[in-house]
Design an enzyme around this catalytic site. Structure first.
Site, PDB file in Angstrom:
ATOM      1  N   GLU A 290       0.824  -1.206   0.000  1.00  0.00           N
ATOM      2  CA  GLU A 290       0.000   0.000   0.000  1.00  0.00           C
ATOM      3  C   GLU A 290       0.867   1.269   0.000  1.00  0.00           C
ATOM      4  OE1 GLU A 290      -3.048   0.400  -0.582  1.00  0.00           O
ATOM      5  OE2 GLU A 290      -3.568  -1.717  -0.588  1.00  0.00           O
TER       6      GLU A 290
ATOM      7  N   TYR B 176      -5.965   6.969   4.435  1.00  0.00           N
ATOM      8  CA  TYR B 176      -6.009   5.940   3.397  1.00  0.00           C
ATOM      9  C   TYR B 176      -5.262   4.674   3.841  1.00  0.00           C
ATOM     10  CZ  TYR B 176      -4.911   3.063  -0.480  1.00  0.00           C
ATOM     11  OH  TYR B 176      -4.774   1.934  -1.254  1.00  0.00           O
TER      12      TYR B 176
ATOM     13  N   ASP C 141      -8.847   6.419  -2.392  1.00  0.00           N
ATOM     14  CA  ASP C 141      -7.649   6.852  -3.115  1.00  0.00           C
ATOM     15  C   ASP C 141      -8.124   7.450  -4.442  1.00  0.00           C
ATOM     16  OD1 ASP C 141      -8.367   4.722  -4.696  1.00  0.00           O
ATOM     17  OD2 ASP C 141      -6.354   3.848  -4.779  1.00  0.00           O
TER      18      ASP C 141
END
Ligand code: SF4
Length: 359
Positions: free
Chosen positions: A33, A116, A134
């Protein structure tokens, strides 16, 4: 809910086979990520594999010198991600026995974790019903619910986060979040959305009203700032002088040929004299390298510089004479490595095998 059934069924059948999707541990999911923020999937895959091979666990990462971490990251850009990853690994090792905490609230306490990343790790690694937004999710939700506004506008972002929180699946939150991202990455594209292949087109307001290409409105970008640096290529006894930049700011923590910003009317001689606290004995221009960064146009003017005696570190964390063979082991920005490679190539000392530059 027809939207959830349709999208999750599509995700089960069409998701790309990406290395982090086989990961069972939270650490590789977190790593992927972080790497995927601002970087394309195809670029990330080899970095992800190399990074995990070099630092297989959070504790391995926590115990590694920052320089090793930055060196593994070189070419991926946005080095603050690597520095925060390292700081967060240390915090996880110290406070959580090397195991990532499972809730978004705890994750948000760690360096580099924003809304996020916390949502992604909590939902994908721990199946917590936490939303994320996102760029891909924002575009999909904006089109599905005709949310107007340009990327980055606060009101639009707030609406999209609220919508994402309202929609997140309670049964399969990680898959739901990934399905939204996957739809944005492969079908609901910024230009040329493939609405004919979209599993949720019947629910889509932008599609129904013919506004797919108009949503989202284009982002108004600030012009890039032009930066010009005088860069010193200083050799002594087979060693090269390198400086390590302060931890914060542009290229934070990375090594480079000592450099000084050139103001409009400043000369390289004046800027480098100020940098080293003494006048260079000789100064010969070697060449120029230009790089476009996200927010800057960077021009590096490289000079062969001869210095006598000791030099002060100035704004650098450290200034070291590094043997040529060791230089490639220091974490360096792609722009600086490119400038250095050009000098070494033109002087016949290239240490760069073909394809060694990451991008
Ligand atoms: S129908 Fe088109 S615009 Fe709407 S979500 Fe699907 S791909 Fe995106």
């Amino acid at each position: 809910m027809p939207l959830h059934d349709a999208l999750l069924r599509w995700f089960d059948r069409h998701q790309r086979d990406l290395p982090w999707r086989q990961a069972k541990e939270p650490y590789p999911i977190w790593l992927s990520e972080v790497m995927l923020q601002q970087t394309q999937v195809a670029t990330v895959i080899p970095y992800y594999r190399r990074f995990l091979a070099r630092f297989p666990t959070v504790n391995d990462l926590a115990n590694a010198p920052l320089d090793d971490v930055l060196s593994q990251w070189k070419g991926l850009g946005y080095y603050s991600r690597a520095r925060n990853l390292h700081r967060a690994a240390k915090a996880i090792a110290e406070k959580h026995h090397g195991q990532l905490p499972s809730t978004a609230v705890e994750l948000l306490e760690l360096p580099g974790f924003g809304r996020y990343t916390a949502g992604a790790v909590a939902s994908i690694a721990f199946n917590q019903p936490v939303a994320l937004v996102d760029g891909n999710v924002a575009r999909v939700l904006a089109r599905l619910y005709a949310v107007e506004g340009a990327t980055g506008e606060k009101l639009r972002e707030a609406k999209l986060w609220a919508k994402a929180a309202e929609l997140v699946s309670l049964e399969r939150p990680g898959d739901w979040n990934q399905a939204l991202m996957e739809l944005g990455a492969t079908v609901c594209l910024p230009k040329g959305a493939r609405c004919g292949e979209c599993p949720v087109r019947d629910e889509c307001q932008a599609q129904a009203t013919g506004r797919v290409e108009a949503i989202p409105a284009p982002k108004v970008r600030a012009p890039r700032k032009a930066l010009r640096w005088a860069v010193a290529f200083c050799e002594r006894d087979g060693k090269l002088l390198l400086g390590q930049r302060p931890a914060k700011g542009l290229f934070g923590g990375l090594w480079e040929l000592p450099s000084a910003e050139l103001a409009a009317k400043s000369t390289a001689a004046a800027a480098l004299t100020k940098l080293f606290g003494k006048k260079p004995r000789t100064l010969t221009r070697l060449g120029k390298t230009h790089r476009t960064l996200t927010h800057r146009e960077l021009t590096l003017e490289v000079y062969r510089v001869q210095l006598t005696g000791a030099v002060a570190a100035g704004a650098y964390q450290a200034l070291e004479w590094v043997p040529h063979a060791e230089v490639s082991k220091r974490g360096m920005s792609t722009a600086m490595r490119s400038a250095l490679d050009d000098v070494l190539t033109s002087s016949g000392k290239s240490r760069k095998p073909a394809g060694a530059r990451a991008r």
